[in-house]
Design an enzyme around this catalytic site. Structure first.
Site, PDB file in Angstrom:
ATOM      1  N   ASP A  55       4.296   0.891  12.150  1.00 41.03           N
ATOM      2  CA  ASP A  55       2.961   0.396  11.573  1.00 41.03           C
ATOM      3  C   ASP A  55       2.959  -1.276  11.953  1.00 41.03           C
ATOM      4  O   ASP A  55       2.063  -1.827  11.739  1.00 41.03           O
ATOM      5  CB  ASP A  55       3.095   0.362   9.796  1.00 41.03           C
ATOM      6  CG  ASP A  55       2.752   1.633   9.581  1.00 41.03           C
ATOM      7  OD1 ASP A  55       2.259   2.494  10.394  1.00 41.03           O
ATOM      8  OD2 ASP A  55       2.793   1.970   8.351  1.00 41.03           O
TER       9      ASP A  55
ATOM     10  N   ARG B 204       0.532  15.097  13.203  1.00 41.18           N
ATOM     11  CA  ARG B 204       1.206  14.712  11.854  1.00 41.18           C
ATOM     12  C   ARG B 204       1.140  15.864  10.945  1.00 41.18           C
ATOM     13  O   ARG B 204       0.336  16.289   9.813  1.00 41.18           O
ATOM     14  CB  ARG B 204       0.322  13.432  11.059  1.00 41.18           C
ATOM     15  CG  ARG B 204       0.364  12.202  11.734  1.00 41.18           C
ATOM     16  CD  ARG B 204      -0.511  11.046  11.080  1.00 41.18           C
ATOM     17  NE  ARG B 204       0.239  10.447   9.983  1.00 41.18           N
ATOM     18  CZ  ARG B 204      -0.204   9.321   9.575  1.00 41.18           C
ATOM     19  NH1 ARG B 204      -1.156   8.958   9.754  1.00 41.18           N
ATOM     20  NH2 ARG B 204       0.629   8.824   8.748  1.00 41.18           N
TER      21      ARG B 204
ATOM     22  N   CYS C  20      -5.168  13.140  12.698  1.00 43.55           N
ATOM     23  CA  CYS C  20      -5.431  11.689  12.708  1.00 43.55           C
ATOM     24  C   CYS C  20      -5.794  11.068  14.085  1.00 43.55           C
ATOM     25  O   CYS C  20      -4.939  11.566  15.070  1.00 43.55           O
ATOM     26  CB  CYS C  20      -5.345  10.788  11.451  1.00 43.55           C
ATOM     27  SG  CYS C  20      -3.480  10.099  11.861  1.00 43.55           S
TER      28      CYS C  20
ATOM     29  N   VAL D 157       7.734   7.459  16.849  1.00 38.38           N
ATOM     30  CA  VAL D 157       7.454   7.890  15.494  1.00 38.38           C
ATOM     31  C   VAL D 157       6.060   8.805  15.683  1.00 38.38           C
ATOM     32  O   VAL D 157       5.975   9.948  15.143  1.00 38.38           O
ATOM     33  CB  VAL D 157       7.347   6.956  14.658  1.00 38.38           C
ATOM     34  CG1 VAL D 157       7.111   7.768  13.221  1.00 38.38           C
ATOM     35  CG2 VAL D 157       8.713   5.971  14.482  1.00 38.38           C
TER      36      VAL D 157
ATOM     37  N   ASP E 114       4.975  20.452   7.966  1.00 39.56           N
ATOM     38  CA  ASP E 114       5.952  21.598   7.721  1.00 39.56           C
ATOM     39  C   ASP E 114       7.199  20.713   6.928  1.00 39.56           C
ATOM     40  O   ASP E 114       7.856  21.504   6.304  1.00 39.56           O
ATOM     41  CB  ASP E 114       6.363  21.954   9.211  1.00 39.56           C
ATOM     42  CG  ASP E 114       6.717  20.710  10.163  1.00 39.56           C
ATOM     43  OD1 ASP E 114       6.402  19.425   9.998  1.00 39.56           O
ATOM     44  OD2 ASP E 114       7.795  20.914  10.676  1.00 39.56           O
ATOM     45  N   LEU E 115       7.574  19.669   7.138  1.00 41.89           N
ATOM     46  CA  LEU E 115       8.998  19.090   6.355  1.00 41.89           C
ATOM     47  C   LEU E 115       8.404  19.183   4.944  1.00 41.89           C
ATOM     48  O   LEU E 115       9.447  19.483   4.002  1.00 41.89           O
ATOM     49  CB  LEU E 115       9.391  17.912   7.011  1.00 41.89           C
ATOM     50  CG  LEU E 115       9.514  17.860   8.489  1.00 41.89           C
ATOM     51  CD1 LEU E 115       9.933  16.406   8.941  1.00 41.89           C
ATOM     52  CD2 LEU E 115      10.826  19.006   8.624  1.00 41.89           C
TER      53      LEU E 115
ATOM     54  N   LYS F  55       0.844  -1.159   0.113  1.00 44.60           N
ATOM     55  CA  LYS F  55       0.056   0.035   0.011  1.00 44.60           C
ATOM     56  C   LYS F  55       0.946   1.310  -0.079  1.00 44.60           C
ATOM     57  O   LYS F  55       0.714   2.125  -0.702  1.00 44.60           O
ATOM     58  CB  LYS F  55      -0.948  -0.017   1.219  1.00 44.60           C
ATOM     59  CG  LYS F  55      -1.488   1.316   1.516  1.00 44.60           C
ATOM     60  CD  LYS F  55      -2.375   1.117   2.677  1.00 44.60           C
ATOM     61  CE  LYS F  55      -1.727   1.858   4.044  1.00 44.60           C
ATOM     62  NZ  LYS F  55      -1.487   3.221   4.166  1.00 44.60           N
ATOM     63  N   ASN F  56       1.888   1.352   0.911  1.00 41.33           N
ATOM     64  CA  ASN F  56       2.503   2.479   1.055  1.00 41.33           C
ATOM     65  C   ASN F  56       3.775   2.854   0.039  1.00 41.33           C
ATOM     66  O   ASN F  56       4.112   3.674  -0.095  1.00 41.33           O
ATOM     67  CB  ASN F  56       3.300   2.533   2.328  1.00 41.33           C
ATOM     68  CG  ASN F  56       2.318   2.703   3.753  1.00 41.33           C
ATOM     69  OD1 ASN F  56       1.253   2.985   3.269  1.00 41.33           O
ATOM     70  ND2 ASN F  56       2.706   2.575   4.737  1.00 41.33           N
TER      71      ASN F  56
ATOM     72  N   ARG G 247      -8.665  -0.119   4.525  1.00 44.06           N
ATOM     73  CA  ARG G 247      -7.881   0.785   3.941  1.00 44.06           C
ATOM     74  C   ARG G 247      -6.629   0.085   3.447  1.00 44.06           C
ATOM     75  O   ARG G 247      -5.991   0.566   2.417  1.00 44.06           O
ATOM     76  CB  ARG G 247      -7.723   1.979   4.845  1.00 44.06           C
ATOM     77  CG  ARG G 247      -8.979   2.609   5.128  1.00 44.06           C
ATOM     78  CD  ARG G 247      -8.518   3.974   5.961  1.00 44.06           C
ATOM     79  NE  ARG G 247      -7.344   4.838   5.340  1.00 44.06           N
ATOM     80  CZ  ARG G 247      -6.881   5.866   5.885  1.00 44.06           C
ATOM     81  NH1 ARG G 247      -7.347   6.259   6.829  1.00 44.06           N
ATOM     82  NH2 ARG G 247      -5.762   6.494   5.097  1.00 44.06           N
TER      83      ARG G 247
HETATM   84  C1  UD1 Z   1       4.369   7.363   6.261  1.00 39.38           C
HETATM   85  C2  UD1 Z   1       3.242   5.807   6.199  1.00 39.38           C
HETATM   86  C3  UD1 Z   1       2.546   5.222   7.388  1.00 39.38           C
HETATM   87  C4  UD1 Z   1       3.794   4.926   8.466  1.00 39.38           C
HETATM   88  C5  UD1 Z   1       4.662   6.410   8.577  1.00 39.38           C
HETATM   89  C6  UD1 Z   1       5.918   6.231   9.588  1.00 39.38           C
HETATM   90  C7  UD1 Z   1       2.368   6.092   3.842  1.00 39.38           C
HETATM   91  C8  UD1 Z   1       1.108   6.399   2.908  1.00 39.38           C
HETATM   92  N1  UD1 Z   1       2.090   6.308   5.249  1.00 39.38           N
HETATM   93  O1  UD1 Z   1       3.393   8.061   6.839  1.00 39.38           O
HETATM   94  O2  UD1 Z   1       1.978   3.961   7.145  1.00 39.38           O
HETATM   95  O3  UD1 Z   1       3.052   4.922   9.890  1.00 39.38           O
HETATM   96  O4  UD1 Z   1       5.175   6.740   7.247  1.00 39.38           O
HETATM   97  O5  UD1 Z   1       6.719   5.251   9.036  1.00 39.38           O
HETATM   98  O6  UD1 Z   1       3.563   5.933   3.431  1.00 39.38           O
HETATM   99  N2  UD1 Z   1       6.119  14.829  10.386  1.00 39.38           N
HETATM  100  C9  UD1 Z   1       6.387  16.004  10.950  1.00 39.38           C
HETATM  101  N3  UD1 Z   1       6.217  17.006   9.930  1.00 39.38           N
HETATM  102  C10 UD1 Z   1       6.006  16.567   8.546  1.00 39.38           C
HETATM  103  C11 UD1 Z   1       6.055  15.088   8.327  1.00 39.38           C
HETATM  104  C12 UD1 Z   1       5.911  14.460   9.379  1.00 39.38           C
HETATM  105  O7  UD1 Z   1       6.471  16.281  11.937  1.00 39.38           O
HETATM  106  O8  UD1 Z   1       5.980  17.303   7.711  1.00 39.38           O
HETATM  107  C13 UD1 Z   1       6.162  13.885  11.801  1.00 39.38           C
HETATM  108  C14 UD1 Z   1       4.909  12.919  11.861  1.00 39.38           C
HETATM  109  O9  UD1 Z   1       3.870  13.903  12.626  1.00 39.38           O
HETATM  110  C15 UD1 Z   1       5.330  11.775  12.573  1.00 39.38           C
HETATM  111  C16 UD1 Z   1       6.632  11.538  11.958  1.00 39.38           C
HETATM  112  O10 UD1 Z   1       7.162  12.362  11.500  1.00 39.38           O
HETATM  113  O11 UD1 Z   1       5.464  11.789  14.082  1.00 39.38           O
HETATM  114  C17 UD1 Z   1       6.595  10.399  10.834  1.00 39.38           C
HETATM  115  O12 UD1 Z   1       5.668  10.698   9.958  1.00 39.38           O
HETATM  116  P1  UD1 Z   1       6.054  10.469   8.247  1.00 39.38           P
HETATM  117  O13 UD1 Z   1       7.252   9.636   8.027  1.00 39.38           O
HETATM  118  O14 UD1 Z   1       5.832  11.529   7.557  1.00 39.38           O
HETATM  119  O15 UD1 Z   1       4.872   9.405   7.910  1.00 39.38           O
HETATM  120  P2  UD1 Z   1       3.772   9.438   6.849  1.00 39.38           P
HETATM  121  O16 UD1 Z   1       4.604   9.628   5.635  1.00 39.38           O
HETATM  122  O17 UD1 Z   1       2.753  10.435   6.913  1.00 39.38           O
END
Ligand code: UD1
Length: 415
Positions: free
Chosen positions: A304, A121, A116, A326, A124-125, A22-23, A396
């Site tokens: 996950d 989540r 969520c 995480v 910003d990055l 999926k991811n 999902r």
């Molecule tokens: C992806 C996966 C999800 C998995 C997660 C972590 C997909 C579609 N989903 O989610 O299943 O649980 O990786 O392995 O691939 N963060 C920030 N700022 C940002 C982006 C992220 O602070 O701009 C933080 C998030 O709040 C979280 C952490 O970074 O605490 C990890 O998030 P991220 O790696 O971005 O997860 P996703 O890409 O949303």
């Protein structure tokens, strides 16, 4: 069919084939926006989230033709630059269209994805990275507006190796002028799959899978054919379920190098795992032993898999400490597991799980995708009947979960 009913106590036995990831497929569908022409994606899972992403890119002008385990995406030009709120609200991964849309059209308006169940989540990055490539970004009234004439390669440092941010920046940089270096990039196998897809389209991405990714921008990309990697989280879920029930099964279509942390922890808990011909034998000898777990970015233990592993540890011998690093609120399943008789206490980012001899069936609710999978596993090991509601979360991200467990001999059905 909005409930799953499980009667526990049957050791799982047999064979199960793992679906495409999926991811991996979600960002790859978004990346189809980058190239005019036809992209054929193979080994794609049929999931609600995949339908959502296909619906979203269709709104943006793509034509998507689903086949048996495949998807064909035809891009004859992007026709809209404002992804409908309905999609972004429903699935956070919708935000992955931002990078490719911006690279192709220079102008995007997209809603901020909501928080969520598992944490705030933020994005910003993603935005910092795109701004470093020269995008002008404004966030107002719950929307992001991004503009750029042509993105320019740059040095981007991520404060945290975010999977989504790495993917969005990589896709945008693929068509930027010059070279982009992403430092402290995420190294998940799904990032490597996306890089391979971009390269098959004519892109120049190197270093994916390490903490430093280099993207040399090209003028244009073209359609291609790509087979999606197997879903390591689906594989991990079945590995844990087989071990937890004291069963023995063969998982087909598994890349074991993607699962080193899960294999190490299951082995430490006393399960026996043997690699064979592109798959994995799993055998559980009960009772399993308590183990400590700390979730980390890849190659650390995947967040996950944390809820599913917790379900297994509720009946292991001894006390386990699970540390979630995480996401800040990923213990929603604890309350539900406790309804089944599990002995778990939460202390900040840690859950202390005292293994008990047995847990018992109850009516429980899936609060998110992996929490739902954890409750199915708990139901498989519990005494008596478990009824899991809100199973749309499970649809999902798991293809035919109930049917696959039935094939392994589980007493499980929809109701
Ligand atoms: C992806 C996966 C999800 C998995 C997660 C972590 C997909 C579609 N989903 O989610 O299943 O649980 O990786 O392995 O691939 N963060 C920030 N700022 C940002 C982006 C992220 O602070 O701009 C933080 C998030 O709040 C979280 C952490 O970074 O605490 C990890 O998030 P991220 O790696 O971005 O997860 P996703 O890409 O949303």
């Amino acid at each position: 069919m909005d409930k799953i009913v499980v009667k526990g106590g049957t050791p799982l036995k047999g064979r199960v084939a793992i679906s495409g990831a999926k991811n991996a497929v979600l960002p790859i569908i978004a990346a189809c926006l980058l190239a005019e022409g036809e992209c054929r994606l193979e080994d794609t899972p049929h999931l609600a989230d995949v339908d959502t992403m296909c619906g979203l890119v269709t709104e943006l002008g793509m034509r998507v033709f689903p086949g048996q385990g495949s998807l064909t995406v035809i891009n004859e030009g992007i026709k809209a630059t404002e992804p409908p709120y309905e999609f972004v609200r429903r699935m956070r991964a919708s935000f992955l269209v931002l990078g490719p849309l911006l690279a192709r059209t220079g102008k995007v308006r997209i809603a901020l994805p909501g928080g969520c169940a598992i944490g705030a989540r933020p994005i910003d990055l993603h935005l910092k990275g795109l701004a470093a490539l020269g995008a002008e970004i404004e966030v107002k009234n719950g929307w992001v507006e991004a503009r750029a004439r042509r993105l320019k390669g740059a040095q981007v440092y991520l404060d945290f190796p975010s999977v989504g941010a790495t993917e969005n920046i990589m896709m945008a940089a693929a068509l930027a002028e010059g070279t982009t270096i992403i430092e402290n990039a995420a190294g998940e196998p799904e990032i490597v799959d996306l890089a391979n897809f971009i390269n098959a389209m004519g892109g120049r991405v190197t270093g994916a899978g390490t903490r430093v990714i280099k993207v040399e921008g090209v003028k244009e990309l073209r359609g291609t054919t790509h087979a999606v990697i197997p879903d390591r989280i689906e594989a991990g879920t079945f590995m844990v379920a087989v071990a937890a029930t004291g069963g023995e099964a063969f998982l087909e279509n598994v890349i074991t190098t993607h699962l080193k942390a899960v294999i190490a922890k299951l082995t430490e808990a006393g399960a026996i795992l043997t690699e064979e011909n592109g798959g994995l034998w799993v055998r559980g000898e009960l009772p399993l032993k308590a183990v400590d777990i700390k979730t980390m970015p890849y190659p650390g233990f995947p967040t996950d898999m944390q809820p599913q592993f917790m379900a297994l540890l509720t009946v292991a011998r001894g006390t386990s400490v699970i540390t979630e690093t995480v996401f800040e609120n990923r213990f929603m399943h604890v309350h539900e597991l406790k309804r089944m008789g599990a002995d778990i206490t939460i202390e900040g980012h840690c859950a202390v799980v005292k293994g008990t001899k047995k847990i018992t069936g109850a009516q429980v609710k899936a609060t998110d995708l992996r929490a739902g999978a954890a409750l199915v596993i708990a139901g498989l090991v519990a005494e008596g009947q478990t009824e899991i509601s809100c199973i749309h979360h499970i649809h999902r991200g798991y293809e035919n979960l109930v049917e696959k467990f039935q094939a392994l001999g589980a007493d499980i059905r929809y109701q």
